[in-house]
Design a protein around this motif. Sequence first.
Motif, PDB file in Angstrom:
ATOM      1  N   SER A   1      44.463  34.222  41.725  1.00  0.00           N
ATOM      2  CA  SER A   1      43.575  33.896  42.830  1.00  0.00           C
ATOM      3  C   SER A   1      42.167  34.354  42.476  1.00  0.00           C
ATOM      4  CB  SER A   1      44.040  34.600  44.106  1.00  0.00           C
ATOM      5  OG  SER A   1      43.048  34.483  45.104  1.00  0.00           O
ATOM      6  N   ILE A   2      41.235  33.448  42.485  1.00  0.00           N
ATOM      7  CA  ILE A   2      39.859  33.780  42.108  1.00  0.00           C
ATOM      8  C   ILE A   2      39.218  34.738  43.112  1.00  0.00           C
ATOM      9  CG2 ILE A   2      37.552  32.829  41.725  1.00  0.00           C
ATOM     10  CD1 ILE A   2      39.646  32.495  39.383  1.00  0.00           C
ATOM     11  N   PRO A   3      39.357  34.538  44.424  1.00  0.00           N
ATOM     12  CA  PRO A   3      38.769  35.526  45.334  1.00  0.00           C
ATOM     13  C   PRO A   3      39.316  36.941  45.108  1.00  0.00           C
ATOM     14  CG  PRO A   3      39.212  33.512  46.521  1.00  0.00           C
ATOM     15  CD  PRO A   3      39.853  33.368  45.152  1.00  0.00           C
ATOM     16  N   VAL A   4      40.612  37.070  44.836  1.00  0.00           N
ATOM     17  CA  VAL A   4      41.194  38.392  44.561  1.00  0.00           C
ATOM     18  C   VAL A   4      40.623  38.950  43.259  1.00  0.00           C
ATOM     19  CG1 VAL A   4      43.339  39.615  44.001  1.00  0.00           C
ATOM     20  CG2 VAL A   4      43.297  37.952  45.881  1.00  0.00           C
ATOM     21  N   CYS A   5      40.528  38.114  42.238  1.00  0.00           N
ATOM     22  CA  CYS A   5      39.968  38.528  40.960  1.00  0.00           C
ATOM     23  C   CYS A   5      38.521  38.987  41.121  1.00  0.00           C
ATOM     24  CB  CYS A   5      40.064  37.387  39.951  1.00  0.00           C
ATOM     25  SG  CYS A   5      39.396  37.792  38.320  1.00  0.00           S
ATOM     26  N   LEU A   6      37.727  38.203  41.827  1.00  0.00           N
ATOM     27  CA  LEU A   6      36.324  38.556  42.019  1.00  0.00           C
ATOM     28  C   LEU A   6      36.175  39.872  42.779  1.00  0.00           C
ATOM     29  CD1 LEU A   6      34.823  35.047  42.866  1.00  0.00           C
ATOM     30  CD2 LEU A   6      34.531  36.349  40.734  1.00  0.00           C
ATOM     31  N   ALA A   7      37.043  40.111  43.761  1.00  0.00           N
ATOM     32  CA  ALA A   7      36.982  41.353  44.543  1.00  0.00           C
ATOM     33  C   ALA A   7      37.254  42.575  43.668  1.00  0.00           C
ATOM     34  CB  ALA A   7      37.984  41.292  45.695  1.00  0.00           C
ATOM     35  N   SER A   8      38.008  42.376  42.607  1.00  0.00           N
ATOM     36  CA  SER A   8      38.308  43.518  41.731  1.00  0.00           C
ATOM     37  C   SER A   8      37.319  43.644  40.570  1.00  0.00           C
ATOM     38  CB  SER A   8      39.742  43.425  41.208  1.00  0.00           C
ATOM     39  OG  SER A   8      39.904  42.279  40.410  1.00  0.00           O
ATOM     40  N   HIS A   9      36.309  42.773  40.519  1.00  0.00           N
ATOM     41  CA  HIS A   9      35.308  42.813  39.443  1.00  0.00           C
ATOM     42  C   HIS A   9      33.885  42.738  39.997  1.00  0.00           C
ATOM     43  CE1 HIS A   9      38.244  42.440  36.188  1.00  0.00           C
ATOM     44  NE2 HIS A   9      38.882  41.589  36.978  1.00  0.00           N
ATOM     45  N   VAL A  10      33.648  43.384  41.114  1.00  0.00           N
ATOM     46  CA  VAL A  10      32.339  43.358  41.755  1.00  0.00           C
ATOM     47  C   VAL A  10      31.283  43.944  40.805  1.00  0.00           C
ATOM     48  CG1 VAL A  10      30.976  44.271  43.691  1.00  0.00           C
ATOM     49  CG2 VAL A  10      33.328  43.509  44.064  1.00  0.00           C
ATOM     50  N   GLY A  11      30.165  43.257  40.722  1.00  0.00           N
ATOM     51  CA  GLY A  11      29.058  43.732  39.902  1.00  0.00           C
ATOM     52  C   GLY A  11      29.120  43.315  38.448  1.00  0.00           C
ATOM     53  N   GLU A  12      30.197  42.693  38.022  1.00  0.00           N
ATOM     54  CA  GLU A  12      30.316  42.250  36.636  1.00  0.00           C
ATOM     55  C   GLU A  12      29.661  40.875  36.463  1.00  0.00           C
ATOM     56  OE1 GLU A  12      34.287  42.424  35.050  1.00  0.00           O
ATOM     57  OE2 GLU A  12      34.691  44.325  36.077  1.00  0.00           O
TER      58      GLU A  12
END
Length: 153
Positions: free
Chosen positions: A64-75
């Motif tokens: 899931s892209i939203p889940v992935c993005l939430a775990s990589h904030v600021g990258e």
Amino acid sequence: MREELVARSDITDVVYLNYTSSYLSREPRYVLTVDDIAANWRLMLDAGKRVTVIKDWPRTDGDSIPVCLASHVGETGPCSTERAVSMPEDPQDAAVDLVPEVRRIDLTDAYCDDVRCYSVVGGVVVYADHNHISGRYSRSLMPYLGPLILAAD
């Protein structure tokens, strides 16, 4: 549904947008073949419809892209994938070779550069989950896609 499209004289254009590459790995009764696609397009063309096909959008890595993005904030460039991996065989490409009257639109460059395909483009999240394009990203493509669909042959 196809019969209704064929019968309606008020519908002159049919646009196909489908994640066709996902049909290559399904159980046999759900596999969508190049011949199936071409036959469906010919049915519309024979009924006097103009057929436009939008090439498959890039695949994600399956998460899931939203889940992935939430775990990589600021990258920078989180949750992106290699273009070569994200763009598997699309049976529509082969079908277009069989039915050259079909117009083909390829928006791959709206998702990818020469090397990678991105989950965030222009500050907009591209995917709503692991394979569906987000509503906001879809709307951001309309200024580019609309004229291509409406363009004369």
